[in-house]
Design a protein around this motif. Structure first.
Motif, PDB file in Angstrom:
ATOM      1  N   ALA A 129     -30.010  -9.180 -46.919  1.00 33.02           N
ATOM      2  CA  ALA A 129     -29.250  -8.192 -47.688  1.00 33.02           C
ATOM      3  C   ALA A 129     -28.685  -7.112 -46.773  1.00 33.02           C
ATOM      4  CB  ALA A 129     -30.147  -7.568 -48.756  1.00 33.02           C
ATOM      5  N   GLN A 183     -34.757  -9.215 -47.359  1.00 32.33           N
ATOM      6  CA  GLN A 183     -34.240  -7.865 -47.135  1.00 32.33           C
ATOM      7  C   GLN A 183     -33.349  -7.814 -45.904  1.00 32.33           C
ATOM      8  OE1 GLN A 183     -36.849  -4.515 -47.965  1.00 32.33           O
ATOM      9  NE2 GLN A 183     -38.475  -5.943 -48.536  1.00 32.33           N
ATOM     10  N   GLU A 210     -25.448  -7.912 -44.880  1.00 37.11           N
ATOM     11  CA  GLU A 210     -24.187  -7.781 -45.614  1.00 37.11           C
ATOM     12  C   GLU A 210     -23.457  -6.496 -45.231  1.00 37.11           C
ATOM     13  OE1 GLU A 210     -22.823  -9.957 -47.763  1.00 37.11           O
ATOM     14  OE2 GLU A 210     -24.465 -11.374 -47.435  1.00 37.11           O
ATOM     15  N   ASN A 224     -29.723 -18.516 -48.826  1.00 31.18           N
ATOM     16  CA  ASN A 224     -28.909 -17.558 -48.064  1.00 31.18           C
ATOM     17  C   ASN A 224     -27.422 -17.815 -48.306  1.00 31.18           C
ATOM     18  OD1 ASN A 224     -27.326 -16.888 -45.390  1.00 31.18           O
ATOM     19  ND2 ASN A 224     -29.176 -15.630 -45.337  1.00 31.18           N
TER      20      ASN A 224
END
Length: 341
Positions: free
Chosen positions: A189, A186, A192, A276
């Motif tokens: 993410a 998480q 990003e 990753n």
């Protein structure tokens, strides 16, 4: 050989069938993984006794499911491979006991597999696999190691983490920023959405010679930045990006040094953090610049799985290695002690 692989070292039950008669990725006839994330989420981490009991519940149904997907029966198996360590002793015993019982009942050989060797060899299941010698970066929740691979089964440790592993640092950093368990994916993410350079953290132990890692200080830097920030959603994303960039840069710098030390330009990357996206892109670019290449397993095979155990076990079974009927596990196991294939 058609080899059944069983992985139960921690909180994922993995089963797979690997067929050595088929080349490349086609050799993986079927695989399935059951994750215990939901079971452990309310505790914020893995509870060993609960993990062991859940492996007991899930393993045999998963074996039946995987064999059915492969279009095989137990009578078609030529061997059984199982994770014998490192890992949680109770969880390991579930897989080892089941594997030994199956092998005995089917009158086929069984072989114990080192969990980290399974990760290291996972990229060799793909099409166009690398040939030793190469350098391997094993990067997961429990391990961050640089290993020189002279041949399969001949490993030299070049460097390792002195405290938190990279994946562990991801999870702990996510937790201190309020992300739910397991936080590592998480946090990646969230990164990003972060602004590059908004927060810059140290690249630990890159200002001195050597190939060891340390991520606990980086985790503390992030904690202080988070506590002193406005804690807005964008700030959280910016801090996540700064943390991820620091880890990726640190791993890339050390990998470059390891390739220089080993005198080769092929890098194999395995383990959960190997999925990753930013790390993959950075290491691929670095190796391409050197005239070499970086090799990864497909993302589904980066985390713990039975496929890597079936493949590593198949290599050792084909080399004539076998276990006796006793059920043994090794929760702490030095990979350098493994016999060559």
């Amino acid at each position: 050989m058609r080899v059944l692989g069983i992985e139960t070292s921690c909180d994922e039950t993995g089963v797979a069938v690997y067929d050595t008669a088929l080349a490349g990725s086609a050799g993986l006839r079927a695989h399935a993984v059951y994750s215990q994330i939901a079971l452990h989420a309310e505790y914020g981490g893995v509870v060993p006794e609960l993990a062991s009991r859940d492996h007991v519940r899930k393993l045999l149904p998963l074996v039946r499911q995987t064999l059915a997907e492969a279009g095989l029966s137990t009578a078609d198996l030529d061997g059984v491979a199982y994770t014998a360590g490192p890992g949680l002793v109770g969880a390991l015993l579930v897989g080892a006991g089941t594997a030994r019982a199956l092998a005995w009942a089917l009158e086929v050989p069984a072989v114990a597999v080192h969990h980290m060797e399974g990760h290291l060899l996972a990229p060799l299941m793909e099409d166009d696999p690398p040939e030793p010698p190469f350098v391997a970066l094993l990067v997961s929740g429990g391990h961050t190691q640089l290993v020189a691979v002279d041949a399969i089964g001949r490993y030299r440790l070049l460097g390792e983490t002195l405290d938190d592993a990279a994946g562990e640092a991801f999870d702990k950093t996510a937790k201190l920023m309020g992300l739910p368990y397991p936080g590592g994916p998480q946090l990646a993410a969230l990164a990003e959405q972060g602004t590059p350079g908004a927060f810059r953290f140290a690249r630990p132990m890159t200002d001195r010679p050597g190939l060891d890692f340390s991520f606990s200080g980086l985790k503390t830097q992030v904690l202080l930045a988070w506590q002193q920030s406005d804690r807005s959603p964008q700030t959280r994303a910016d801090i996540a990006r700064g943390f991820e960039d620091a880890v990726v840069d640190t791993l890339a710098i050390k990998c470059g040094r390891a390739l220089d030390a080993a005198g080769c330009d092929t890098l194999v990357v395995a383990g959960g953090v190997g999925a990753n996206k930013r790390l993959r892109a950075r290491l691929q670019a670095m190796c391409a610049q050197r005239g070499g290449r970086a090799c990864f397993p497909r993302p589904a095979l980066c985390t713990d799985n039975g496929a890597m155990i079936a493949f590593a076990g198949a290599l050792r079974l084909e080399a004539g290695q076998r276990e006796d009927a006793q059920v043994r596990v090794t929760p702490r196991w030095d990979m350098a002690a493994l016999p060559a294939v």
